[in-house]
Design an enzyme around this catalytic site. Structure first.
Site, mmCIF file in Angstrom:
data_model
loop_
_atom_site.group_PDB
_atom_site.id
_atom_site.type_symbol
_atom_site.label_atom_id
_atom_site.label_comp_id
_atom_site.label_asym_id
_atom_site.label_seq_id
_atom_site.Cartn_x
_atom_site.Cartn_y
_atom_site.Cartn_z
ATOM 1 N N THR A 63 -56.315 73.389 -55.575
ATOM 2 C CA THR A 63 -55.466 72.354 -56.172
ATOM 3 C C THR A 63 -54.993 71.485 -55.028
ATOM 4 O OG1 THR A 63 -53.263 71.816 -57.034
ATOM 5 C CG2 THR A 63 -53.536 74.043 -56.266
ATOM 6 N N ASP A 81 -52.326 70.093 -54.940
ATOM 7 C CA ASP A 81 -50.871 70.285 -54.822
ATOM 8 C C ASP A 81 -50.483 71.417 -53.864
ATOM 9 O OD1 ASP A 81 -50.758 68.327 -56.718
ATOM 10 O OD2 ASP A 81 -49.773 69.518 -58.266
ATOM 11 N N ARG A 126 -41.893 47.245 -52.549
ATOM 12 C CA ARG A 126 -43.157 47.256 -53.288
ATOM 13 C C ARG A 126 -43.571 48.713 -53.471
ATOM 14 N NH1 ARG A 126 -41.750 42.554 -53.525
ATOM 15 N NH2 ARG A 126 -43.161 40.760 -53.288
ATOM 16 N N HIS A 170 -54.986 59.278 -58.783
ATOM 17 C CA HIS A 170 -56.207 60.093 -58.702
ATOM 18 C C HIS A 170 -57.095 59.753 -57.518
ATOM 19 C CE1 HIS A 170 -54.782 60.856 -62.766
ATOM 20 N NE2 HIS A 170 -55.462 61.986 -62.701
ATOM 21 N N ARG A 228 -57.565 62.690 -55.464
ATOM 22 C CA ARG A 228 -58.465 63.766 -55.901
ATOM 23 C C ARG A 228 -59.933 63.368 -55.773
ATOM 24 N NH1 ARG A 228 -55.707 65.656 -61.228
ATOM 25 N NH2 ARG A 228 -57.784 65.271 -62.079
HETATM 26 O O1 F6P Z 1 -54.419 69.018 -60.218
HETATM 27 C C1 F6P Z 1 -53.084 68.793 -59.918
HETATM 28 C C2 F6P Z 1 -52.736 67.368 -60.311
HETATM 29 O O2 F6P Z 1 -53.488 66.474 -59.546
HETATM 30 C C3 F6P Z 1 -51.251 67.086 -60.193
HETATM 31 O O3 F6P Z 1 -50.875 66.709 -58.897
HETATM 32 C C4 F6P Z 1 -51.079 65.996 -61.211
HETATM 33 O O4 F6P Z 1 -49.762 65.983 -61.740
HETATM 34 C C5 F6P Z 1 -52.051 66.359 -62.283
HETATM 35 O O5 F6P Z 1 -53.053 67.138 -61.664
HETATM 36 C C6 F6P Z 1 -52.682 65.177 -62.962
HETATM 37 O O6 F6P Z 1 -53.512 65.651 -63.964
HETATM 38 P P1 F6P Z 1 -54.522 64.770 -64.809
HETATM 39 O O7 F6P Z 1 -55.728 64.534 -63.965
HETATM 40 O O8 F6P Z 1 -54.822 65.611 -65.981
HETATM 41 O O9 F6P Z 1 -53.845 63.482 -65.123
#
Ligand code: F6P
Length: 341
Positions: free
Chosen positions: A125, A127, A265, A271, A274
């Site tokens: 994760t 996080d 700002r 995302h 990620r």
């Molecule tokens: O995987 C953890 C996370 O990236 C969190 O930091 C975030 O709140 C959540 O997933 C967002 O999830 P989704 O991609 O379902 O919007």
């Protein structure tokens, strides 16, 4: 032995490194093969399975995302969900399952292990909020992306003598925010572990501006203002009961503007944290986790969660990993108070 593998919850860079290592390690074991379930727990529920051989994992080490797909499907929230997963594994001919996930996915894995299903967990994760391991796959890449954003925002902020608010992910824990703020030399840090006061943030940013610098505030999406409720995006709730976060940065900037006229700002990294290529660290961590996950399966060490402590890869227990969220300890926050308001 046929080993099933799945990736569940929010994706992250480094998942493919785990999958590759699982396949390559299993290929080196006598009579072991791997199949992949698509889209997290939906895979075993729907018996949506694909073969996963050496050719399928060639060239994926540096690819973000997950070649298996992911979802937030929650069998524990369904009638007979655990039994359906057990039946799905049997229908796919699996003798064992490696579940790669965060608190939710590994929470399900733990429930399965308790019910006697042969499962091993790998923690991932961005996080980094799982206990029993120093770090989860994906976190390092996310911190790198957030740090680069802080660096980039600094130059434009300085040109315009502006305050910048950067919102990063982190639902319950402020690890990404803390590390990006430290690495990027931010001026203020707002994280879920400690409610923040807008007036304090204004005062801190005002002092930085007095020094002729452009303040950067890093705020985790789950940070809470002392005077209010969680700031939400207005989106829905997932199958694990988590509301969609997002918006605290914009809320803070608006409050600061109302109260102090700094007109910050706001940038929401969302995302992007990620996505994309995993760092070398996440590729190596994912590889080490994947290798050890297969060792745990071969040892029939059901309920194990692969972990890193110091530089050692070891086996913890799923119960320990998901038992409590790993948040930033108050003493760690206090230790940085001379740098971060
Ligand atoms: O995987 C953890 C996370 O990236 C969190 O930091 C975030 O709140 C959540 O997933 C967002 O999830 P989704 O991609 O379902 O919007």
């Amino acid at each position: 032995m046929r080993i099933g593998v799945l990736t569940g919850g929010g994706d992250c860079p480094g998942l493919n490194a785990v999958l590759r290592a699982v396949v390559l390690r299993a290929a080196a074991a006598p009579a072991a093969e791997v199949v992949g379930f698509r889209d997290g727990w939906r895979g075993p529920l729907d018996v949506d399975v694909r073969p996963l051989g050496r050719d399928d994992v060639a060239g994926i080490l540096d690819r973000g995302g997950t070649i298996l797909g992911s979802s937030r499907t929650n069998p524990v929230g369904m009638d007979g969900g655990i039994d359906r997963v057990r039946e799905g594994l049997a229908a796919a001919g699996c003798d064992a399952l490696i579940a790669i996930g965060g608190e939710d996915t590994l929470g399900v894995a733990h429930a399965l292990a308790e019910a006697g299903v042969p499962v091993v967990g790998v923690p991932k994760t961005i996080d980094n909020d799982l206990s029993a391991t120093d770090i989860t796959v994906g976190h390092d890449t996310a911190v790198g992306i957030a740090t680069e954003a802080v660096d980039r925002l600094r130059t434009t902020a300085e040109s315009h003598h502006r305050t910048m608010v950067v919102e990063v992910m982190g639902r319950h824990a402020g690890w990404i925010a803390l590390r990006a703020a430290l690495a990027g030399g931010a001026d203020a840090l707002l994280i879920p572990e400690q409610a923040f006061d807008v007036d304090d943030v204004l005062a801190r940013c005002g002092a930085v501006r007095e020094e002729g610098r452009a303040p950067i505030v890093v705020v985790a999406e789950g940070a809470l203002p002392v005077e209010g409720e969680a700031v939400l995006s207005g989106g829905g709730t997932d199958a694990f009961g988590h509301v969609q976060l997002g918006g605290v940065g914009a809320w803070l900037a608006e409050e600061m503007t109302k109260r102090g006229g700094q007109e910050p700002r706001t940038v929401v990294l969302g995302h992007t944290q990620r996505g994309g290529t995993p760092t070398a660290y996440d590729r190596i961590l994912g590889t080490r986790y994947g290798l050890e996950a297969v060792e745990a399966v071969l040892d029939e060490d059901w309920g194990a969660m692969i972990a890193l402590r110091g530089d050692d890869i070891l086996r913890s227990r799923l119960a320990e990993g998901v038992g409590r969220l790993k948040t930033v300890p108050p003493e760690m926050i206090a230790g940085f108070s001379s740098l971060l308001g």
